[in-house]
Design an enzyme around this catalytic site. Structure first.
Site, PDB file in Angstrom:
ATOM      1  N   GLU A  92      79.536  70.032  -1.544  1.00 47.57           N
ATOM      2  CA  GLU A  92      78.318  69.792  -0.786  1.00 47.57           C
ATOM      3  C   GLU A  92      77.693  68.428  -1.058  1.00 47.57           C
ATOM      4  O   GLU A  92      76.774  68.014  -0.358  1.00 47.57           O
ATOM      5  CB  GLU A  92      77.298  70.899  -1.085  1.00 47.57           C
ATOM      6  CG  GLU A  92      77.719  72.244  -0.495  1.00 47.57           C
ATOM      7  CD  GLU A  92      76.776  73.377  -0.843  1.00 47.57           C
ATOM      8  OE1 GLU A  92      76.000  73.230  -1.797  1.00 47.57           O
ATOM      9  OE2 GLU A  92      76.821  74.406  -0.146  1.00 47.57           O
ATOM     10  N   GLU A 123      93.193  81.442 -15.754  1.00 44.92           N
ATOM     11  CA  GLU A 123      91.979  81.252 -16.543  1.00 44.92           C
ATOM     12  C   GLU A 123      92.259  81.323 -18.035  1.00 44.92           C
ATOM     13  O   GLU A 123      91.459  80.870 -18.850  1.00 44.92           O
ATOM     14  CB  GLU A 123      90.917  82.279 -16.174  1.00 44.92           C
ATOM     15  CG  GLU A 123      91.185  83.688 -16.657  1.00 44.92           C
ATOM     16  CD  GLU A 123      89.960  84.585 -16.441  1.00 44.92           C
ATOM     17  OE1 GLU A 123      89.488  85.144 -17.441  1.00 44.92           O
ATOM     18  OE2 GLU A 123      89.508  84.713 -15.297  1.00 44.92           O
TER      19      GLU A 123
END
Length: 309
Positions: A92, A123
């Site tokens: 963004e 992960e």
């Protein structure tokens, strides 16, 4: 010897974010409105938990801005929900602040595929984080923010440890106290929001807390870098009709100019909002506005001071 699954189970049992709430054990029997009220009540405490960490957050942001002013990058690194939130915040920045896509980067364990599906084992690999960061060729002016609700995710810890070894600034954002992630980072931020409505579902309060902190990190850093004028996004990139309309409105709010003057200024400056504002407020042409902004490091207030001085 304790097996890895049992050891992990014991670790999770000790985390606030994984704690079981006996008082909510019958939640599935409740009317929908009652569950919604419970969730809303839980969420209401998140902002207060963030507020308790504002001094640490502010100190981290000042350190980030100092490095980005020298050309450094901001890199988020996490797995699962935490990784997705980092990618979201990074994605963004270009339309909001006209940053280069390489200036704020989101890394998620398992790569882009992990945005929409689980990538098994990603992960759990600190080495994978190191390889992902090496691909970016980190410098001491860069910042790496490791994000993990539990504060124990190997990918996030590995990213912070690898970055710190290379001299980059490091921030560890977690939702448990005394986390390995915060301990590994130069700036540790632990926003403790308590057990989740659904046991261990850290996309809920923990995810909201992380989103709030990341909003602060990127937004306030960009304010410090001169990407705003007051509370106006003067570096917004007009890439669609909505943003073009917003650009015109920003120029109007900043200058009070007429529609005709705004159109002329945006045409003169190739649609660059900050430049258009400067041409109108300082009474200079487009090339002069561009030069003044370059001389002031992109800070509109400083460019106005130069023009008026």
């Amino acid at each position: 010897m304790t097996s890895t699954p049992r050891r992990l189970q014991a670790e999770l049992a000790s985390l606030t974010t994984e704690a079981f709430r006996p008082d909510l054990a019958e939640i599935d029997r409740l009317p929908t409105l009652d569950i919604a009220r419970l969730m809303n009540g839980e969420d209401a405490g998140v902002a207060a938990a963030v507020a308790e960490r504002l001094p640490e957050i502010a100190a981290a942001i000042d350190a980030v801005a100092e490095r980005m002013a020298r050309g450094g990058r901001l890199v988020y690194a996490g797995a699962g929900t935490a990784g997705r939130l980092g990618v979201l915040d990074a994605s963004e920045c270009p339309p909001t602040f006209n940053t280069d896509p390489a200036q704020v980067v989101g890394l998620i364990a398992g790569g882009p595929e992990a945005m929409v599906t689980s990538v098994e084992g990603a992960e759990d690999s600190g080495e994978l984080a190191g390889r992902d960061l090496d691909a970016l060729k980190l410098t001491p002016d860069d910042t790496v923010v490791g994000i993990s609700a539990s504060g124990r995710t190997p990918y996030a810890i590995g990213a912070v440890e690898h970055a710190r070894a290379l001299g980059a600034l490091t921030i560890g954002l977690a939702c448990n106290e005394h986390s390995a992630l915060a301990a590994a980072a130069e700036h540790g931020i632990e926003v403790v929001v308590g057990p989740e409505l659904l046991t261990g579902s850290t996309r809920l309060k923990a995810g909201t807390a992380q989103k709030l902190v990341l909003n602060m990190v990127s937004t306030i850093t960009m304010i410090r870098l001169g990407k705003t004028y007051g509370n106006l996004m003067v570096d917004v990139r007009a890439s669609n009709d909505k943003l073009r309309a917003r650009s015109r409105r920003i120029v109007s709010l900043a200058t009070g100019a007429s529609d005709e003057e705004i159109d002329a200024a945006l045409t003169e400056t190739g649609g660059e909002v900050k430049n258009a504002v400067l041409t109108l407020l300082a009474g200079v042409d487009g090339p002069t506005a561009a030069r003044l902004l370059e001389e002031s490091g992109g800070h509109l207030r400083a460019a106005l001071a130069i023009a008026g001085g």
